[in-house]
Design a protein around this motif. Structure first.
Motif, PDB file in Angstrom:
ATOM      1  N   UNK A   1       0.846  -1.199   0.000  1.00 46.92           N
ATOM      2  CA  UNK A   1       0.000   0.000   0.000  1.00 46.92           C
ATOM      3  C   UNK A   1       0.880   1.246   0.000  1.00 46.92           C
ATOM      4  N   UNK A   2       0.249   2.388  -0.216  1.00 44.23           N
ATOM      5  CA  UNK A   2       0.924   3.681  -0.117  1.00 44.23           C
ATOM      6  C   UNK A   2       2.076   3.796  -1.118  1.00 44.23           C
ATOM      7  N   UNK A   3       1.767   3.584  -2.391  1.00 44.46           N
ATOM      8  CA  UNK A   3       2.794   3.700  -3.429  1.00 44.46           C
ATOM      9  C   UNK A   3       3.056   5.162  -3.770  1.00 44.46           C
ATOM     10  N   UNK A   4       4.330   5.464  -4.036  1.00 43.07           N
ATOM     11  CA  UNK A   4       4.716   6.812  -4.442  1.00 43.07           C
ATOM     12  C   UNK A   4       5.058   6.894  -5.929  1.00 43.07           C
TER      13      UNK A   4
ATOM     14  N   UNK B   1      -2.638  -2.286  -3.332  1.00 41.94           N
ATOM     15  CA  UNK B   1      -3.714  -1.304  -3.337  1.00 41.94           C
ATOM     16  C   UNK B   1      -3.103   0.012  -3.793  1.00 41.94           C
ATOM     17  N   UNK B   2      -3.564   0.505  -4.933  1.00 46.75           N
ATOM     18  CA  UNK B   2      -2.877   1.575  -5.647  1.00 46.75           C
ATOM     19  C   UNK B   2      -3.816   2.757  -5.877  1.00 46.75           C
ATOM     20  N   UNK B   3      -3.359   3.983  -5.578  1.00 46.06           N
ATOM     21  CA  UNK B   3      -4.203   5.158  -5.828  1.00 46.06           C
ATOM     22  C   UNK B   3      -4.370   5.398  -7.326  1.00 46.06           C
TER      23      UNK B   3
ATOM     24  N   UNK C   1      -3.036   5.270 -13.201  1.00 44.17           N
ATOM     25  CA  UNK C   1      -2.998   5.933 -14.508  1.00 44.17           C
ATOM     26  C   UNK C   1      -1.606   5.843 -15.126  1.00 44.17           C
ATOM     27  N   UNK C   2      -0.584   6.030 -14.297  1.00 47.69           N
ATOM     28  CA  UNK C   2       0.796   5.924 -14.808  1.00 47.69           C
ATOM     29  C   UNK C   2       1.095   4.507 -15.277  1.00 47.69           C
ATOM     30  N   UNK C   3       0.651   3.530 -14.522  1.00 44.85           N
ATOM     31  CA  UNK C   3       0.881   2.133 -14.902  1.00 44.85           C
ATOM     32  C   UNK C   3       0.137   1.781 -16.187  1.00 44.85           C
ATOM     33  N   UNK C   4      -1.062   2.321 -16.330  1.00 45.42           N
ATOM     34  CA  UNK C   4      -1.863   2.055 -17.530  1.00 45.42           C
ATOM     35  C   UNK C   4      -1.206   2.662 -18.772  1.00 45.42           C
ATOM     36  N   UNK C   5      -0.586   3.835 -18.604  1.00 42.82           N
ATOM     37  CA  UNK C   5      -0.006   4.549 -19.743  1.00 42.82           C
ATOM     38  C   UNK C   5       1.444   4.185 -20.007  1.00 42.82           C
TER      39      UNK C   5
END
Length: 337
Positions: free
Chosen positions: A236-239, A254-256, A261-265
């Motif tokens: 949790x709490x990814x930066x 668990x990702x904000x 969005x960054x991972x998707x792109x």
């Protein structure tokens, strides 16, 4: 300008999709629209996320529903506010479960973090409210602070078939005690661990393999798998996405939405970094912690002591803000606005 044409981008596999081959991705949000966008299996919430969502016009009907429920239950203003809070948390959970196929995590008030009986009562109230909405306890994870009292509450709840997500976890001692309590899931806070070391020490490296949060989660994962604990690890709490890539293979993330969005792109190649095979080959030794050992071991980690206390304070502060929002709504309803 990107070197990839739109057609080529569509053909390439996103980093998010590659990660999903190794790790279950969970959305860390209270905003249903974001859940729709990323299609996670599960979702987690906390007082801060619910507070942010409750301020949005799109979710005022849930706030209204919670206040109406509290008024129908009666009692003092304090009791009505508490009932409205409980109903609001569960109402968000119910709506989220319409969007995800798996489970939602609903957090017990951080102000109860050192009150085992209080946490048990609140957890049972949440489950009863979910069941009244037709949601079985198998689709709910009760989030508890990873204090000694929280871990023991988790142990009792698990024995009754109520599954728990132990949050605000920063030390190896917390992780060991959670595993010994047979809780369902732990959520070590990667980003907050990393933040502390960057601020308080000379460990400024941003390389994932030197990231203290990554190293902490890797150790917990390896310990659980080496000694066949049933408890699973949800980072949790990814930066940044580098932390996620360095922990590919962890049970869950668990990702904000901003990181999703960054991972998707992104189209970085994802390699599995954590595995049962690697864990079995680690040189970790099994330990046992009773209460005094837990308190001593946890206290020996200044980062964990500071971040646990800080996390409890911040979640408690947001719970108070949410209560004030409910009081305002109750007052406006009373005045017929």
């Amino acid at each position: 300008m990107s070197s990839h044409s739109p057609d080529k981008r569509r053909r390439m596999t996103s980093t998010l999709d590659q990660l999903r081959k190794y790790t279950v991705v969970v959305a860390d949000t209270g905003d249903f629209n974001e859940i729709d966008q990323y299609k996670p299996k599960d979702a987690t919430t906390n007082p801060s996320l619910i507070l942010a969502a409750a301020k949005m016009p799109a979710y005022q009907h849930l706030l209204d529903k919670a206040v109406e429920y509290a008024r129908s239950e009666g009692g003092t203003e304090e009791e009505q506010v508490a009932n409205a809070m409980d109903k609001l948390f569960v109402s968000f959970g119910v709506e989220i479960l319409k969007k995800v196929p798996g489970r939602v995590s609903t957090e017990v008030d951080a102000r109860l973090s050192f009150d085992k009986d209080g946490m048990l009562a609140k957890a049972r109230k949440f489950i009863a409210l979910y069941e009244a909405e037709g949601i079985g306890k198998d689709r709910v994870l009760i989030k508890l602070s990873s204090t000694w009292e929280g871990i023991q509450a988790g142990k009792e709840l698990e024995e009754k078939g109520i599954h728990c997500n132990m949050t605000l976890l920063f030390s190896f001692a917390q992780a060991v005690a959670c595993a010994e309590a047979n809780v369902t899931l732990v959520s070590p806070f990667i980003g907050r661990i990393c933040d502390w070391y960057k601020m308080k020490t000379d460990r400024k490296s941003s390389e994932p393999q030197e990231d203290q949060g990554v190293l902490c989660v890797t150790k917990i994962y390896n310990y659980y798998k080496k000694f066949d604990y049933k408890t699973v690890v949800m980072g949790a709490s990814f930066r940044n996405i580098g932390q996620a890539l360095a922990l590919a293979g962890c049970d869950l993330f668990t990702i904000p939405p901003s990181i999703l969005a960054q991972l998707r792109d992104d189209q970085s190649v994802v390699e599995r970094m954590l595995s049962v095979e690697k864990a079995k080959a680690s040189d970790l030794e099994k330990i046992h912690l009773d209460e005094k050992d837990f308190r001593r071991e946890h206290n020996d980690c200044p980062m964990a002591v500071e971040k646990l206390s800080d996390g409890i304070r911040k979640f408690a502060a947001d719970a108070i803000k949410l209560e004030n929002l409910i009081k305002e709504k109750m007052l406006s309803k009373k005045n017929g606005q």
